[in-house]
Design a protein around this motif. Structure first.
Motif, PDB file in Angstrom:
ATOM      1  N   UNK A  26     -11.581   4.338   0.417  1.00 56.42           N
ATOM      2  CA  UNK A  26     -10.291   4.323   1.563  1.00 56.42           C
ATOM      3  C   UNK A  26     -10.398   3.142   2.228  1.00 56.42           C
ATOM      4  N   UNK A  27      -9.246   2.413   2.289  1.00 58.04           N
ATOM      5  CA  UNK A  27      -9.040   1.051   3.102  1.00 58.04           C
ATOM      6  C   UNK A  27      -8.888   1.755   4.786  1.00 58.04           C
ATOM      7  N   UNK A  28      -9.622   0.770   5.501  1.00 55.32           N
ATOM      8  CA  UNK A  28      -9.670   1.137   6.853  1.00 55.32           C
ATOM      9  C   UNK A  28      -8.407   0.949   7.517  1.00 55.32           C
ATOM     10  N   UNK A  29      -7.549   0.314   7.171  1.00 55.76           N
ATOM     11  CA  UNK A  29      -6.209  -0.216   7.738  1.00 55.76           C
ATOM     12  C   UNK A  29      -5.209   0.587   7.468  1.00 55.76           C
ATOM     13  N   UNK A  30      -5.175   1.549   6.511  1.00 51.89           N
ATOM     14  CA  UNK A  30      -3.915   2.563   6.275  1.00 51.89           C
ATOM     15  C   UNK A  30      -3.695   3.252   7.416  1.00 51.89           C
ATOM     16  N   UNK A  31      -4.468   4.007   8.031  1.00 53.71           N
ATOM     17  CA  UNK A  31      -4.061   4.840   9.053  1.00 53.71           C
ATOM     18  C   UNK A  31      -3.340   3.991  10.476  1.00 53.71           C
ATOM     19  N   UNK A  32      -4.097   2.964  10.352  1.00 53.49           N
ATOM     20  CA  UNK A  32      -3.451   2.062  11.561  1.00 53.49           C
ATOM     21  C   UNK A  32      -2.033   1.652  11.473  1.00 53.49           C
ATOM     22  N   UNK A  33      -1.381   1.661  10.103  1.00 52.30           N
ATOM     23  CA  UNK A  33      -0.061   1.189   9.863  1.00 52.30           C
ATOM     24  C   UNK A  33       0.674   2.787  10.096  1.00 52.30           C
ATOM     25  N   UNK A  34       0.210   3.902   9.685  1.00 53.63           N
ATOM     26  CA  UNK A  34       0.781   4.944   9.741  1.00 53.63           C
ATOM     27  C   UNK A  34       1.075   5.351  11.331  1.00 53.63           C
ATOM     28  N   UNK A  35       0.006   5.228  12.150  1.00 54.45           N
ATOM     29  CA  UNK A  35       0.125   5.341  13.552  1.00 54.45           C
ATOM     30  C   UNK A  35       1.071   4.439  13.990  1.00 54.45           C
ATOM     31  N   UNK A  36       1.177   3.192  13.795  1.00 56.75           N
ATOM     32  CA  UNK A  36       1.851   2.185  14.260  1.00 56.75           C
ATOM     33  C   UNK A  36       3.443   2.540  14.103  1.00 56.75           C
ATOM     34  N   UNK A  37       3.743   2.849  12.703  1.00 53.35           N
ATOM     35  CA  UNK A  37       5.081   3.237  12.357  1.00 53.35           C
ATOM     36  C   UNK A  37       5.655   4.444  13.237  1.00 53.35           C
ATOM     37  N   UNK A  38       4.577   5.568  13.323  1.00 56.23           N
ATOM     38  CA  UNK A  38       4.995   6.633  14.135  1.00 56.23           C
ATOM     39  C   UNK A  38       5.355   6.223  15.714  1.00 56.23           C
ATOM     40  N   UNK A  39       4.522   5.394  16.279  1.00 55.93           N
ATOM     41  CA  UNK A  39       4.782   4.856  17.680  1.00 55.93           C
ATOM     42  C   UNK A  39       6.048   3.990  17.883  1.00 55.93           C
ATOM     43  N   UNK A  40       6.331   3.242  16.748  1.00 57.64           N
ATOM     44  CA  UNK A  40       7.591   2.461  16.784  1.00 57.64           C
ATOM     45  C   UNK A  40       8.856   3.396  16.776  1.00 57.64           C
ATOM     46  N   UNK A  41       8.595   4.470  15.844  1.00 57.75           N
ATOM     47  CA  UNK A  41       9.936   5.286  15.923  1.00 57.75           C
ATOM     48  C   UNK A  41      10.166   6.344  17.227  1.00 57.75           C
ATOM     49  N   UNK A  42       8.897   6.392  17.579  1.00 57.27           N
ATOM     50  CA  UNK A  42       9.052   7.194  19.008  1.00 57.27           C
ATOM     51  C   UNK A  42       9.654   6.293  20.098  1.00 57.27           C
ATOM     52  N   UNK A  43       9.152   5.069  20.303  1.00 60.70           N
ATOM     53  CA  UNK A  43       9.944   4.043  21.161  1.00 60.70           C
ATOM     54  C   UNK A  43      11.268   3.846  21.110  1.00 60.70           C
ATOM     55  N   UNK A  44      11.849   3.708  19.863  1.00 56.52           N
ATOM     56  CA  UNK A  44      13.145   3.450  19.337  1.00 56.52           C
ATOM     57  C   UNK A  44      13.798   4.710  19.847  1.00 56.52           C
ATOM     58  N   UNK A  45      13.561   5.991  19.713  1.00 53.03           N
ATOM     59  CA  UNK A  45      13.961   7.105  20.118  1.00 53.03           C
ATOM     60  C   UNK A  45      14.267   7.145  21.781  1.00 53.03           C
TER      61      UNK A  45
END
Length: 247
Positions: A26-45
Motif C-alpha cells: 500500500x502506498x503511504x500517500x493514498x490516505x493523505x489525498x482522501x483526507x485532503x479531498x474531504x477537508x476541501x469539500x468541508x471548507x467549500x461548504x
C-alpha cells in the motif's frame, strides 16, 4: 499503488526451482489525498454557508426599503393622483381670528395667537396680511359675521332698514404690480317684505358672509380683507375668520 517484489527462494530447493510470491504494498500517500479531498469539500461548504449568511444579513434594509416603496406605489395607484398631490404638499396652512378693541373706531385685526388660530408650513401673517411662501394652488376662505340693530322706519332709523353688508378679499402680486379682488359679496340687512317679522324693532339682525375658492397664487403674494359696517361685526371666537391652506 501496488508494488511487486520477488521473495528469496528456499535454499533447499536450489537455484533451479524458485517460487515467485506477489505482495501488495500500500502506498503511504493514498490516505493523505482522501483526507485532503474531504477537508476541501468541508471548507467549500462552510465558505458557501458564510457567504450566504453575509449576503442575507447585509441586505435587510435594502429589502425593507424595496417593500416600502412597492407598498407606497401600490397605495398611490389605488388612491389616484389626488392622493399623491396631498402626500406631496407642504401642509402649509394658516387660520386667523378677527379682533378689534373698538370696532367702531379700530380696524379689524387678524390674529394668529387667538382662539383656534394657527400658522404652519411657511404661511405667515405680516402687517395684517397673509404672505404666500411658494407658488401653487391654495384654498382661500374668510367669514365676516354681523349683528345689525334694525330701525323702526322713522327718519332717525331709516338708514338701518336696508343696511348693506360687504366683505372682500384682496390680492397683491408682484407679477401684476397692483391689487386685485379675489372674492367679494354683499348682503342687505334689515330687509322688509319677505324678511319682515324675522326681527323686531331695536333687536339684532344676524347675518354672515362666507367666501371661499381655489386660486393659483405666486410666491410673495399678499392677501387681506376689507369689511364695511365694522361697528356691526361679531368677533366672538369662530364667528369672523380668515385663512389659507395649500392643496
Amino acid at each position: 499503488m501496488v508494488a511487486y517484489t520477488t521473495a528469496q527462494a528456499d535454499v533447499e530447493t536450489g537455484l533451479e526451482e524458485r517460487t515467485v510470491v506477489l505482495v501488495e504494498k500500500k502506498s503511504s500517500t493514498g490516505w493523505i489525498w482522501k483526507v485532503s479531498g474531504t477537508l476541501l469539500i468541508i471548507l467549500l461548504c462552510l465558505g458557501g454557508i458564510l457567504l450566504f449568511s453575509w449576503y442575507w444579513n447585509g441586505r435587510p434594509e435594502l429589502m425593507q426599503s424595496g417593500k416600502t416603496e412597492a407598498l407606497m406605489s401600490h397605495t398611490a395607484d389605488k388612491k389616484g393622483p389626488h392622493h399623491e398631490l396631498r402626500r406631496n404638499s407642504t401642509n402649509a396652512a394658516i387660520h386667523l381670528e378677527g379682533f378689534c378693541e373698538d370696532c367702531g373706531k379700530d380696524k379689524l385685526e387678524w390674529r394668529v395667537d387667538q382662539g383656534q388660530a394657527f400658522a404652519q408650513g411657511g404661511l405667515k401673517l405680516l402687517d395684517n396680511q397673509i404672505v404666500i411662501p411658494q407658488s401653487g394652488l391654495y384654498f382661500v376662505y374668510s367669514q365676516a359675521s354681523f349683528r345689525v340693530t334694525c330701525g323702526d322706519g322713522d327718519e332717525q332709523g331709516a338708514g338701518k332698514r336696508l343696511t348693506p353688508l360687504s366683505h372682500r378679499i384682496w390680492r397683491y402680486s408682484d407679477s401684476v404690480g397692483s391689487k386685485a379682488s379675489l372674492m367679494s359679496a354683499v348682503r342687505s340687512a334689515c330687509q322688509q317684505g319677505a324678511q319682515e317679522g324675522s326681527y323686531r324693532v331695536g333687536q339684532g339682525w344676524y347675518n354672515a358672509i362666507y367666501l371661499g375658492a381655489v386660486f393659483q397664487l405666486n410666491a410673495g403674494d399678499k392677501l387681506w380683507t376689507e369689511t364695511n359696517q365694522q361697528t356691526e361685526l361679531e368677533i366672538d371666537d369662530g364667528k369672523t375668520f380668515f385663512g389659507v391652506f395649500a392643496l
